[in-house]
Scaffold this active site. Sequence first.
Site, PDB file in Angstrom:
ATOM      1  N   GLU A   3       0.825  -1.211   0.000  1.00 21.90           N
ATOM      2  CA  GLU A   3       0.000   0.000   0.000  1.00 21.90           C
ATOM      3  C   GLU A   3       0.865   1.269   0.000  1.00 21.90           C
ATOM      4  O   GLU A   3       2.081   1.196   0.092  1.00 21.90           O
ATOM      5  CB  GLU A   3      -0.982  -0.034   1.170  1.00 21.90           C
ATOM      6  CG  GLU A   3      -1.822  -1.313   1.128  1.00 21.90           C
ATOM      7  CD  GLU A   3      -2.907  -1.370   2.160  1.00 21.90           C
ATOM      8  OE1 GLU A   3      -3.552  -0.348   2.410  1.00 21.90           O
ATOM      9  OE2 GLU A   3      -3.123  -2.454   2.728  1.00 21.90           O
ATOM     10  N   LYS A  61       0.032   3.347  -5.516  1.00 19.77           N
ATOM     11  CA  LYS A  61       0.951   2.218  -5.353  1.00 19.77           C
ATOM     12  C   LYS A  61       1.867   2.065  -6.557  1.00 19.77           C
ATOM     13  O   LYS A  61       2.640   1.110  -6.618  1.00 19.77           O
ATOM     14  CB  LYS A  61       0.150   0.925  -5.152  1.00 19.77           C
ATOM     15  CG  LYS A  61      -0.825   0.986  -3.983  1.00 19.77           C
ATOM     16  CD  LYS A  61      -1.747  -0.225  -3.970  1.00 19.77           C
ATOM     17  CE  LYS A  61      -2.996   0.056  -3.145  1.00 19.77           C
ATOM     18  NZ  LYS A  61      -4.006  -1.014  -3.277  1.00 19.77           N
ATOM     19  N   HIS A  95      13.746 -15.375  -4.600  1.00 15.00           N
ATOM     20  CA  HIS A  95      12.786 -14.960  -5.618  1.00 15.00           C
ATOM     21  C   HIS A  95      13.296 -13.759  -6.415  1.00 15.00           C
ATOM     22  O   HIS A  95      12.496 -12.936  -6.875  1.00 15.00           O
ATOM     23  CB  HIS A  95      11.438 -14.653  -4.972  1.00 15.00           C
ATOM     24  CG  HIS A  95      10.878 -15.821  -4.222  1.00 15.00           C
ATOM     25  ND1 HIS A  95      10.492 -16.980  -4.848  1.00 15.00           N
ATOM     26  CD2 HIS A  95      10.691 -16.036  -2.901  1.00 15.00           C
ATOM     27  CE1 HIS A  95      10.060 -17.850  -3.953  1.00 15.00           C
ATOM     28  NE2 HIS A  95      10.176 -17.299  -2.761  1.00 15.00           N
ATOM     29  N   ARG A 114       5.365 -13.822  -5.460  1.00 17.36           N
ATOM     30  CA  ARG A 114       4.140 -14.224  -6.142  1.00 17.36           C
ATOM     31  C   ARG A 114       4.020 -13.693  -7.561  1.00 17.36           C
ATOM     32  O   ARG A 114       3.142 -14.139  -8.308  1.00 17.36           O
ATOM     33  CB  ARG A 114       2.930 -13.786  -5.310  1.00 17.36           C
ATOM     34  CG  ARG A 114       2.852 -14.546  -4.003  1.00 17.36           C
ATOM     35  CD  ARG A 114       1.742 -14.060  -3.131  1.00 17.36           C
ATOM     36  NE  ARG A 114       0.432 -14.360  -3.708  1.00 17.36           N
ATOM     37  CZ  ARG A 114      -0.701 -13.927  -3.200  1.00 17.36           C
ATOM     38  NH1 ARG A 114      -0.697 -13.169  -2.143  1.00 17.36           N
ATOM     39  NH2 ARG A 114      -1.830 -14.252  -3.755  1.00 17.36           N
ATOM     40  N   ARG A 173     -21.215   6.886  -6.785  1.00 13.50           N
ATOM     41  CA  ARG A 173     -21.163   5.429  -6.912  1.00 13.50           C
ATOM     42  C   ARG A 173     -22.327   4.793  -6.177  1.00 13.50           C
ATOM     43  O   ARG A 173     -22.780   5.295  -5.156  1.00 13.50           O
ATOM     44  CB  ARG A 173     -19.840   4.894  -6.322  1.00 13.50           C
ATOM     45  CG  ARG A 173     -18.614   5.248  -7.129  1.00 13.50           C
ATOM     46  CD  ARG A 173     -18.694   4.566  -8.469  1.00 13.50           C
ATOM     47  NE  ARG A 173     -17.609   4.987  -9.341  1.00 13.50           N
ATOM     48  CZ  ARG A 173     -16.491   4.290  -9.519  1.00 13.50           C
ATOM     49  NH1 ARG A 173     -16.307   3.183  -8.866  1.00 13.50           N
ATOM     50  NH2 ARG A 173     -15.566   4.717 -10.348  1.00 13.50           N
ATOM     51  N   ARG A 283     -11.415 -11.430   0.380  1.00 12.83           N
ATOM     52  CA  ARG A 283     -10.373 -11.238   1.378  1.00 12.83           C
ATOM     53  C   ARG A 283     -11.036 -11.020   2.717  1.00 12.83           C
ATOM     54  O   ARG A 283     -11.985 -11.734   3.029  1.00 12.83           O
ATOM     55  CB  ARG A 283      -9.393 -10.137   1.000  1.00 12.83           C
ATOM     56  CG  ARG A 283      -9.996  -8.877   0.411  1.00 12.83           C
ATOM     57  CD  ARG A 283      -8.951  -7.818   0.236  1.00 12.83           C
ATOM     58  NE  ARG A 283      -8.065  -8.073  -0.897  1.00 12.83           N
ATOM     59  CZ  ARG A 283      -8.281  -7.635  -2.130  1.00 12.83           C
ATOM     60  NH1 ARG A 283      -9.343  -6.911  -2.370  1.00 12.83           N
ATOM     61  NH2 ARG A 283      -7.449  -7.870  -3.096  1.00 12.83           N
TER      62      ARG A 283
END
Length: 300
Positions: A3, A61, A95, A114, A173, A283
């Site tokens: 974030e 981000k 990684h 990931r 919205r 989530r």
Amino acid sequence: MPELPEVEVVRRGLDAHVVGRTVTDVEVLHPRPVRRHVLGPLDFAGRLAGARVDAAVRRGKYLWLQLDTGDALSAHLGMSGQMLVQRPDAPAERHLRVRLDLDDGQQLRFVDQRMFGGLAVVGLVPTPDGLPAGTAAGGPSAPLLPPEVAHVGRDPLDPHLDLDRLVDRVRARRTGVKRALLDQTLTSGVGNIYADEALWRSRLHHARPTDTLPRPAVRRLVADVAAVMGEALAQGGTSFDALYVNVNGASGYFDRSLAAYGQAGAPCPRCGTAITREAFMNRSAYRCPRCQPVPRNARW
DNA sequence: CCCGGATCCTGCTGGC
DNA sequence: TGCCAGCAGGATCCGG
């Protein structure tokens, strides 16, 4: 490091250690993190070699390094991406996906377990409003950004955020308020942690319909997002494990200050009621059932 | 256009 | 001990 505060910690590290350096060599160790570079890994490496880094800029981000070639190295950390500045003799991370050699002998390494994140070399486009694109050191950034950032809203720490317009767009919205917070086209940089923390501060349930929120409540919510992000930034960001670190591999410690996120069963710092966790958008949503009760006409 | 769900990856944890 | 479901801080694509 997902974030805004965590990405800003990385941006500051790049400012200190990478801006001013020239890329001398590039190695792509896994193709997936450069998948958004449409011309492929070889072209990616070719456009970086010999380029000097002039600035490190962030919106929400999204992060990019402005190059003296007119292009930018655009980066998104996804769920697990790291930008590490390392000495060449430091052992390769498990990684490690992309490695840039710099002219001061250091390396910039993109490490991502990931691989939801990635890098691309892109041309820059003008900002629609003609204002500086985002956060950078040493004054305003150029009014230019990577094309994939053009649709991303200004974040709550951006001095050029148009708050009145944001409030209107949120209220237009027909959805739940947490969904609106997580929509990066309205305002950016908010993920699951800071959404839950800001909703807790504003005493709002995540399913509160945006179109019934009074304007002042939306304004307070945006102010709460900015406040919690500012506090997290001052503590180096939030990290629960070694996955989320700054360019030197160190973790922030805002996790100790979280009131709601990840606190299921712990007492609400305001009223003492046990924080609950529930499934939301594939989530989790954490809240105080007393301070943030389920609203009538909840919109999930 | 707006909204909501599915999907892309890998690795760790906890329950059986 | 071994296995597997569930979970993880994100963005994008697709159908309704």
